[in-house]
Design a protein around this motif. Sequence first.
Motif, PDB file in Angstrom:
ATOM      1  N   GLN A  41     -77.406   3.815  57.663  1.00 45.28           N
ATOM      2  CA  GLN A  41     -78.529   3.574  58.572  1.00 45.28           C
ATOM      3  C   GLN A  41     -79.769   3.137  57.796  1.00 45.28           C
ATOM      4  O   GLN A  41     -80.473   2.203  58.188  1.00 45.28           O
ATOM      5  CB  GLN A  41     -78.824   4.839  59.375  1.00 45.28           C
ATOM      6  N   GLU A  42     -80.036   3.793  56.680  1.00 39.04           N
ATOM      7  CA  GLU A  42     -81.196   3.429  55.873  1.00 39.04           C
ATOM      8  C   GLU A  42     -81.037   2.032  55.264  1.00 39.04           C
ATOM      9  O   GLU A  42     -81.993   1.251  55.214  1.00 39.04           O
ATOM     10  CB  GLU A  42     -81.388   4.464  54.759  1.00 39.04           C
ATOM     11  N   LEU A  43     -79.836   1.708  54.818  1.00 36.85           N
ATOM     12  CA  LEU A  43     -79.598   0.393  54.226  1.00 36.85           C
ATOM     13  C   LEU A  43     -79.688  -0.716  55.266  1.00 36.85           C
ATOM     14  O   LEU A  43     -80.201  -1.812  54.979  1.00 36.85           O
ATOM     15  CB  LEU A  43     -78.215   0.362  53.550  1.00 36.85           C
ATOM     16  N   ALA A  44     -79.183  -0.428  56.460  1.00 37.78           N
ATOM     17  CA  ALA A  44     -79.239  -1.448  57.517  1.00 37.78           C
ATOM     18  C   ALA A  44     -80.651  -1.645  58.038  1.00 37.78           C
ATOM     19  O   ALA A  44     -80.977  -2.711  58.574  1.00 37.78           O
ATOM     20  CB  ALA A  44     -78.301  -1.058  58.654  1.00 37.78           C
ATOM     21  N   GLY A  45     -81.470  -0.629  57.894  1.00 39.38           N
ATOM     22  CA  GLY A  45     -82.855  -0.756  58.324  1.00 39.38           C
ATOM     23  C   GLY A  45     -83.067  -0.707  59.820  1.00 39.38           C
ATOM     24  O   GLY A  45     -84.159  -0.990  60.305  1.00 39.38           O
ATOM     25  N   GLY A  46     -82.045  -0.350  60.564  1.00 38.95           N
ATOM     26  CA  GLY A  46     -82.182  -0.284  62.018  1.00 38.95           C
ATOM     27  C   GLY A  46     -82.474   1.126  62.505  1.00 38.95           C
ATOM     28  O   GLY A  46     -82.461   2.092  61.735  1.00 38.95           O
ATOM     29  N   ASP A  47     -82.744   1.240  63.787  1.00 39.40           N
ATOM     30  CA  ASP A  47     -82.990   2.535  64.415  1.00 39.40           C
ATOM     31  C   ASP A  47     -81.742   2.932  65.184  1.00 39.40           C
ATOM     32  O   ASP A  47     -81.466   2.391  66.252  1.00 39.40           O
ATOM     33  CB  ASP A  47     -84.208   2.447  65.338  1.00 39.40           C
ATOM     34  N   TRP A  48     -81.006   3.855  64.629  1.00 38.35           N
ATOM     35  CA  TRP A  48     -79.757   4.266  65.248  1.00 38.35           C
ATOM     36  C   TRP A  48     -79.940   5.427  66.219  1.00 38.35           C
ATOM     37  O   TRP A  48     -78.966   5.971  66.725  1.00 38.35           O
ATOM     38  CB  TRP A  48     -78.743   4.652  64.176  1.00 38.35           C
ATOM     39  N   SER A  73     -84.215  11.332  59.762  1.00 37.55           N
ATOM     40  CA  SER A  73     -84.738  11.185  58.395  1.00 37.55           C
ATOM     41  C   SER A  73     -83.846  11.975  57.452  1.00 37.55           C
ATOM     42  O   SER A  73     -82.980  12.755  57.875  1.00 37.55           O
ATOM     43  CB  SER A  73     -86.180  11.692  58.320  1.00 37.55           C
TER      44      SER A  73
END
Length: 241
Positions: A41-48, A73
């Motif tokens: 999720q952090e690498l993709a930079g999206g809001d999951w 977080s």
Amino acid sequence: MMNLRRPAPPADPRAERERVRRALTWPLLGAVALITIHALQELAGGDWSVLGILPRDAVGFLGIFTSPLIHGSWGHLLANVPTLWVLGILTLYGFPNATRTAVPLIWLMGGLGVWLFGREGLHIGASGLTHGLMFFAVVVGIRRRDALSLTLTMIVLFLYGGMFWGVFPSVPGVSFEAHLFGGVVGAVCGWFLYRRDPFPVFERYDWEDEEPPEDDHQGDGDRPRPPPEDPAARQDRNHRD
């Protein structure tokens, strides 16, 4: 009734080692999976967080299946992963069969409770699962009342007894509903599933196998009677009275 006697050594040491291995392996795999998902999720930079539970919304219903996998977080994740790992080890070792049934029930039924009765907004995180396992471990230990179960229950209460307060609304932005419904489902699972695992076989002592001595006096008529009282002593006592 509590049974605090020492359990007998395992009949099959290999089965005991396998039980320990599974109790250590599956919680570790779960913790690694949660960390990996959040890293992606952090690498993709999206809001999951859209994969969370949105109460009473048709699309948000799908969050029942995915919300425990999503965290807002690293701090949110690390607040849940160590607890989930430790509780998973304790419950899978102490009550493996019951735990394998309880975990999906806590996950799905607890999530359903949030979807039906939760506040508006997205609910994410594995804290409902951690609260469910904590309540499950306490209730199943009380119901079984053997030495191992009570020991595990005391460990859980010592480490995580403060989680009882998490079922009440206290901190803004924290889904107490997930804690509440996870805890309720966990307690119900503990109440009804405590017999899923065989109770321990207890070690017998030598004196327990000894036969009681036979009574030489089988009837009231065979009981020894006191010797007759001396008439002179009786007369002397009457004078003193």
